[in-house]
Every structure is written in structure tokens, then in C-alpha cells.
Motif scaffolding. Structure first.
Motif, PDB file in Angstrom:
ATOM      1  N   ARG A 143      -5.543   9.596 -20.654  1.00 41.03           N
ATOM      2  CA  ARG A 143      -4.404   8.869 -20.101  1.00 41.03           C
ATOM      3  C   ARG A 143      -4.265   9.128 -18.596  1.00 41.03           C
ATOM      4  O   ARG A 143      -3.990   8.197 -17.808  1.00 41.03           O
ATOM      5  N   TYR A 144      -4.464  10.366 -18.195  1.00 41.11           N
ATOM      6  CA  TYR A 144      -4.388  10.690 -16.767  1.00 41.11           C
ATOM      7  C   TYR A 144      -5.502   9.984 -15.987  1.00 41.11           C
ATOM      8  O   TYR A 144      -5.285   9.475 -14.881  1.00 41.11           O
ATOM      9  N   GLU A 145      -6.681   9.929 -16.575  1.00 37.65           N
ATOM     10  CA  GLU A 145      -7.786   9.235 -15.907  1.00 37.65           C
ATOM     11  C   GLU A 145      -7.501   7.743 -15.781  1.00 37.65           C
ATOM     12  O   GLU A 145      -7.764   7.125 -14.735  1.00 37.65           O
ATOM     13  N   GLN A 146      -6.933   7.143 -16.806  1.00 38.32           N
ATOM     14  CA  GLN A 146      -6.622   5.713 -16.760  1.00 38.32           C
ATOM     15  C   GLN A 146      -5.561   5.399 -15.710  1.00 38.32           C
ATOM     16  O   GLN A 146      -5.666   4.390 -14.995  1.00 38.32           O
ATOM     17  N   VAL A 147      -4.553   6.258 -15.599  1.00 45.40           N
ATOM     18  CA  VAL A 147      -3.513   5.976 -14.605  1.00 45.40           C
ATOM     19  C   VAL A 147      -4.050   6.158 -13.193  1.00 45.40           C
ATOM     20  O   VAL A 147      -3.648   5.433 -12.267  1.00 45.40           O
ATOM     21  N   GLN A 148      -4.976   7.075 -12.990  1.00 49.66           N
ATOM     22  CA  GLN A 148      -5.580   7.222 -11.668  1.00 49.66           C
ATOM     23  C   GLN A 148      -6.411   5.998 -11.302  1.00 49.66           C
ATOM     24  O   GLN A 148      -6.383   5.526 -10.157  1.00 49.66           O
ATOM     25  N   ARG A 149      -7.122   5.449 -12.269  1.00 47.41           N
ATOM     26  CA  ARG A 149      -7.884   4.228 -12.009  1.00 47.41           C
ATOM     27  C   ARG A 149      -6.952   3.052 -11.729  1.00 47.41           C
ATOM     28  O   ARG A 149      -7.247   2.199 -10.870  1.00 47.41           O
ATOM     29  N   ALA A 150      -5.841   3.002 -12.445  1.00 49.39           N
ATOM     30  CA  ALA A 150      -4.872   1.926 -12.199  1.00 49.39           C
ATOM     31  C   ALA A 150      -4.282   2.030 -10.791  1.00 49.39           C
ATOM     32  O   ALA A 150      -4.097   1.013 -10.101  1.00 49.39           O
ATOM     33  N   LEU A 151      -4.009   3.232 -10.330  1.00 49.40           N
ATOM     34  CA  LEU A 151      -3.498   3.421  -8.971  1.00 49.40           C
ATOM     35  C   LEU A 151      -4.543   3.023  -7.929  1.00 49.40           C
ATOM     36  O   LEU A 151      -4.203   2.404  -6.910  1.00 49.40           O
ATOM     37  N   ASP A 152      -5.790   3.382  -8.185  1.00 53.93           N
ATOM     38  CA  ASP A 152      -6.865   2.946  -7.273  1.00 53.93           C
ATOM     39  C   ASP A 152      -6.954   1.430  -7.202  1.00 53.93           C
ATOM     40  O   ASP A 152      -7.156   0.850  -6.120  1.00 53.93           O
ATOM     41  N   LEU A 158      -4.502  -0.727  -7.695  1.00 49.65           N
ATOM     42  CA  LEU A 158      -3.365  -1.267  -6.949  1.00 49.65           C
ATOM     43  C   LEU A 158      -3.566  -1.093  -5.442  1.00 49.65           C
ATOM     44  O   LEU A 158      -3.218  -1.989  -4.663  1.00 49.65           O
ATOM     45  N   GLU A 159      -4.101   0.032  -5.028  1.00 52.91           N
ATOM     46  CA  GLU A 159      -4.354   0.228  -3.597  1.00 52.91           C
ATOM     47  C   GLU A 159      -5.382  -0.774  -3.074  1.00 52.91           C
ATOM     48  O   GLU A 159      -5.226  -1.334  -1.969  1.00 52.91           O
ATOM     49  N   THR A 160      -6.431  -1.010  -3.862  1.00 51.97           N
ATOM     50  CA  THR A 160      -7.423  -2.007  -3.454  1.00 51.97           C
ATOM     51  C   THR A 160      -6.822  -3.410  -3.425  1.00 51.97           C
ATOM     52  O   THR A 160      -7.117  -4.221  -2.533  1.00 51.97           O
ATOM     53  N   THR A 161      -5.954  -3.699  -4.385  1.00 58.10           N
ATOM     54  CA  THR A 161      -5.298  -5.007  -4.421  1.00 58.10           C
ATOM     55  C   THR A 161      -4.411  -5.214  -3.205  1.00 58.10           C
ATOM     56  O   THR A 161      -4.365  -6.310  -2.631  1.00 58.10           O
ATOM     57  N   ALA A 162      -3.682  -4.167  -2.804  1.00 53.52           N
ATOM     58  CA  ALA A 162      -2.816  -4.285  -1.631  1.00 53.52           C
ATOM     59  C   ALA A 162      -3.611  -4.598  -0.373  1.00 53.52           C
ATOM     60  O   ALA A 162      -3.110  -5.277   0.534  1.00 53.52           O
ATOM     61  N   MET A 163      -4.838  -4.139  -0.303  1.00 51.56           N
ATOM     62  CA  MET A 163      -5.637  -4.356   0.900  1.00 51.56           C
ATOM     63  C   MET A 163      -6.458  -5.641   0.860  1.00 51.56           C
ATOM     64  O   MET A 163      -6.678  -6.266   1.905  1.00 51.56           O
ATOM     65  N   LEU A 164      -6.918  -6.063  -0.325  1.00 45.96           N
ATOM     66  CA  LEU A 164      -7.918  -7.127  -0.372  1.00 45.96           C
ATOM     67  C   LEU A 164      -7.538  -8.336  -1.214  1.00 45.96           C
ATOM     68  O   LEU A 164      -8.242  -9.349  -1.151  1.00 45.96           O
ATOM     69  N   SER A 222      -6.537 -10.793   4.056  1.00 47.31           N
ATOM     70  CA  SER A 222      -6.506  -9.461   4.639  1.00 47.31           C
ATOM     71  C   SER A 222      -7.517  -9.355   5.780  1.00 47.31           C
ATOM     72  O   SER A 222      -8.623  -9.903   5.690  1.00 47.31           O
ATOM     73  N   PRO A 223      -7.181  -8.632   6.850  1.00 46.27           N
ATOM     74  CA  PRO A 223      -8.171  -8.436   7.926  1.00 46.27           C
ATOM     75  C   PRO A 223      -9.326  -7.550   7.495  1.00 46.27           C
ATOM     76  O   PRO A 223     -10.364  -7.534   8.160  1.00 46.27           O
ATOM     77  N   LEU A 224      -9.173  -6.818   6.385  1.00 43.62           N
ATOM     78  CA  LEU A 224     -10.259  -5.966   5.901  1.00 43.62           C
ATOM     79  C   LEU A 224     -11.259  -6.720   5.037  1.00 43.62           C
ATOM     80  O   LEU A 224     -12.341  -6.201   4.770  1.00 43.62           O
ATOM     81  N   ALA A 225     -10.885  -7.908   4.575  1.00 42.62           N
ATOM     82  CA  ALA A 225     -11.774  -8.675   3.713  1.00 42.62           C
ATOM     83  C   ALA A 225     -12.884  -9.298   4.535  1.00 42.62           C
ATOM     84  O   ALA A 225     -12.657  -9.793   5.645  1.00 42.62           O
ATOM     85  N   THR A 226     -14.079  -9.292   3.994  1.00 42.47           N
ATOM     86  CA  THR A 226     -15.221  -9.899   4.680  1.00 42.47           C
ATOM     87  C   THR A 226     -15.128 -11.411   4.549  1.00 42.47           C
ATOM     88  O   THR A 226     -14.808 -11.941   3.481  1.00 42.47           O
ATOM     89  N   PRO A 227     -15.373 -12.161   5.620  1.00 37.36           N
ATOM     90  CA  PRO A 227     -15.305 -13.624   5.522  1.00 37.36           C
ATOM     91  C   PRO A 227     -16.384 -14.163   4.614  1.00 37.36           C
ATOM     92  O   PRO A 227     -17.488 -13.623   4.542  1.00 37.36           O
ATOM     93  N   LEU A 274       0.831  -1.209   0.000  1.00 35.49           N
ATOM     94  CA  LEU A 274       0.000   0.000   0.000  1.00 35.49           C
ATOM     95  C   LEU A 274       0.869   1.264   0.000  1.00 35.49           C
ATOM     96  O   LEU A 274       0.558   2.254  -0.677  1.00 35.49           O
ATOM     97  N   LEU A 275       1.963   1.243   0.742  1.00 36.43           N
ATOM     98  CA  LEU A 275       2.875   2.385   0.746  1.00 36.43           C
ATOM     99  C   LEU A 275       3.521   2.574  -0.627  1.00 36.43           C
ATOM    100  O   LEU A 275       3.725   3.721  -1.076  1.00 36.43           O
ATOM    101  N   ILE A 276       3.852   1.487  -1.304  1.00 37.92           N
ATOM    102  CA  ILE A 276       4.429   1.591  -2.651  1.00 37.92           C
ATOM    103  C   ILE A 276       3.415   2.216  -3.610  1.00 37.92           C
ATOM    104  O   ILE A 276       3.752   3.068  -4.442  1.00 37.92           O
TER     105      ILE A 276
END
Length: 314
Positions: A263-272, A274-280, A297-302, A125-127
Motif C-alpha cells: 500500500r505504501y509503494e502504491q501511494v508513492q507511485r500515485a504521488l509520482d 500526480l507530480e508528473t501530471t502537474a508538469m506535463l 507545459s514549457p517542459l513538454a517536448t514539442p 505541483l505544490l499541492i
């Protein structure tokens, strides 16, 4: 005469020696009584006299057999067989201890894996945050690109490729706003008309002869659309800003701007992503050494149990 005097002297000496002895004994008795009274008053007498418990303990020790702790057991004691019940109880106690040890070890392994998995997710997530900060500043990713490939390439390859490709030719919000401001005269039709074709100039002249009034004419004017597009850019709502620019009559002049904004919109979606992937992400996320993060992940619903899912509602 000599015998009478000697007899008298001996008879008088004996009573004196006896009185002196009696007097000495009396003095010694008085001193002993005083010493005992003084020791009893100061508490020394109880420490000198043995207690009943100590007497019983010493008596039991004297009555019982004295065993030497260094003496090895005899052959009869070694060869005495244990009953099956004693053997089963001994085996059961050993198995119980082994089961407790295995349970503790398994819990320690689970806690270690959980801590390692959570640490890997936090690092990922920090990366992703660092990559977003560099993209917003228009800076090259440098070492962050390698970390993105290591951690997220297995989970989100297209998002990683989009971010790395954008970093080689970055665009910032400030740059998009400045370019949109520079394109405003061409987009609103107030620029140099000498560059327009004959048909565009004729259409503009004919259109200026007729004016259609609408209630929302002020809202659909090119100037109003550009103003809304600038506000959308400031709010980082890139998709809405692109739609407003595309509705302007001179939108053909903004083709390059629209492409960079997308292109800027696509890279922002890609960053979003990656952040979701790091958490879930449950399976395909990697840690700093390239190993898979198997700990959920502890944030994922069982997941719902089959019995709960099969139970009818209501």
C-alpha cells in the motif's frame, strides 16, 4: 552807445551757447560709444539686435496670409472630393493600424494564458508536494484532499483515490521498519517453536540434520535477507524490500506487513504520477477554480512535424 553795447553782448553770447552745445554732443557721443563697447563686451548687444533668421521668419510671416485657427473650413474645402488613391491609402493605413492592434492584443492574450497556465501547474505541483509530505508523516490530508480532487480528479482519478484511501489508514517508513524488526525472530525461525505445527517442527528437525554448503550461503540466509530488506526500506526501495521478505522461510508471518508495504509503494507511485501530471498533462489538468489548463507545459517536448517524421533517417 546802448546799441553798440547790446550788439557786442549778443555777438559774444552766441559763440558761448554754440560751444556748450558742441561740448554736450561730444560728451553724449563718447558716453554712447562707451555704452555700446561695454554691451558688446558683456554679450548684451547680440541679444538686443535681431538675427538674420528671425528677420526672414518675420518677413515670411508678414508676406504669407494669416489664418485664424478657430475659423472653420469653408464649404468649398469641405466639399472637395478625395481621389481614389488618397482614399485607398487612408483605408490601407487604418487597416494596417487595426492589424497591428489585433496582433498586439493576441500576443497579450497568449502571454496571459501562458502565465495563468504555468501558475496553475505550479500550484498543482505544490499541492502534490504537500500531499507527499503529509503521507510520509502519517498525517490526514484534510484540505489537501479537496485540492487533489479539484485539480487531478479529471486527469488521474485512480491515483487520487489511492492517495485519499491511504491517508485514512496511513503507514510510515519508520512504522514498517519497526514492525519488520519485531517480526525478525519469526521470519528467521528463531522465535517460539511451540506455536509451530507438528509438520513444521519435524521439517525443521530433519532440515537441521543436513547442511548444504554453498558459496553464497551467507547471502541467502534469512538474517541477511532481513538486513537487506531493512536497508531497502531506509532507501525507500519498497518493492525490493518486499521481495527480500517474501523469500524468507517464515514469510507467512509477515503477510500484514507485506500488504501495508505494498500500500505504501502504491501511494508513492500515485504521488509520482500526480507530480508528473502537474508538469506535463496537456489537457485534463484543472486550476484552482476547476477550469481546464489549455496552455501546454514549457517542459513538454514539442511534437514532431509531419515533414520531419516522414523524412528518412540517414
Amino acid at each position: 552807445m546802448q546799441d553798440i553795447s547790446s550788439t557786442a553782448s549778443s555777438s559774444t553770447g552766441r559763440p558761448r551757447s554754440r560751444s556748450i552745445t558742441v561740448f554736450a554732443v561730444l560728451i553724449a557721443f563718447i558716453l554712447g560709444a562707451a555704452l555700446v563697447a561695454w554691451a558688446s563686451a558683456n554679450g548684451y548687444l547680440s541679444t538686443l539686435l535681431p538675427t538674420p533668421d528671425a528677420e526672414q521668419t518675420s518677413a515670411a510671416a508678414l508676406d504669407g496670409p494669416v489664418e485664424d485657427p478657430l475659423t472653420p473650413p469653408t464649404t468649398a474645402e469641405k466639399s472637395t472630393p478625395k481621389t481614389p488613391a488618397e482614399q485607398m491609402s487612408a483605408i490601407g493605413s487604418v487597416e494596417g493600424r487595426l492589424a497591428l492592434l489585433e496582433d498586439r492584443i493576441s500576443r497579450l492574450d497568449f502571454q496571459t494564458d501562458a502565465a495563468s497556465g504555468n501558475a496553475a501547474r505550479a500550484e498543482g505541483l505544490l499541492i502534490a508536494f504537500a500531499a507527499r509530505r503529509m503521507i510520509d508523516r502519517g498525517e490526514p490530508l484534510s484540505y489537501v484532499a479537496d485540492q487533489l480532487k479539484l485539480r487531478f480528479m479529471n486527469a488521474q482519478p485512480r491515483a487520487v483515490e489511492t492517495i485519499i484511501a491511504f491517508s485514512k489508514k496511513p503507514v510510515t517508513i519508520d512504522e514498517l521498519s519497526a514492525r519488520l524488526e519485531a517480526l525478525s525472530p519469526e521470519l528467521t525461525g528463531k522465535g517460539d517453536k511451540s506455536t509451530l505445527s507438528l509438520w513444521d517442527r519435524a521439517r525443521g528437525e530433519i532440515g537441521s540434520m543436513f547442511t548444504v554448503r554453498r558459496d553464497s550461503s551467507a547471502l541467502v540466509s534469512p538474517t541477511a535477507r532481513l538486513d537487506r530488506a531493512k536497508v531497502m526500506l531506509t532507501a525507500r526501495r519498497i518493492d525490493n524490500a518486499i521481495k527480500e521478505v517474501e523469500r524468507v522461510p517464515g514469510a507467512d508471518a509477515a503477510d500484514t506487513w507485506i500488504a501495508d508495504a505494498r500500500r505504501y509503494e502504491q501511494v508513492q507511485r500515485a504521488l509520482d504520477l500526480l507530480e508528473t501530471t502537474a508538469m506535463l498533462e496537456p489537457r485534463r489538468l484543472n486550476d484552482a477554480e476547476g477550469h481546464k489548463v489549455d496552455q501546454p507545459s514549457p517542459l513538454a517536448t514539442p511534437p514532431a512535424t509531419p515533414s520531419a517524421a516522414a523524412q528518412p533517417a540517414g
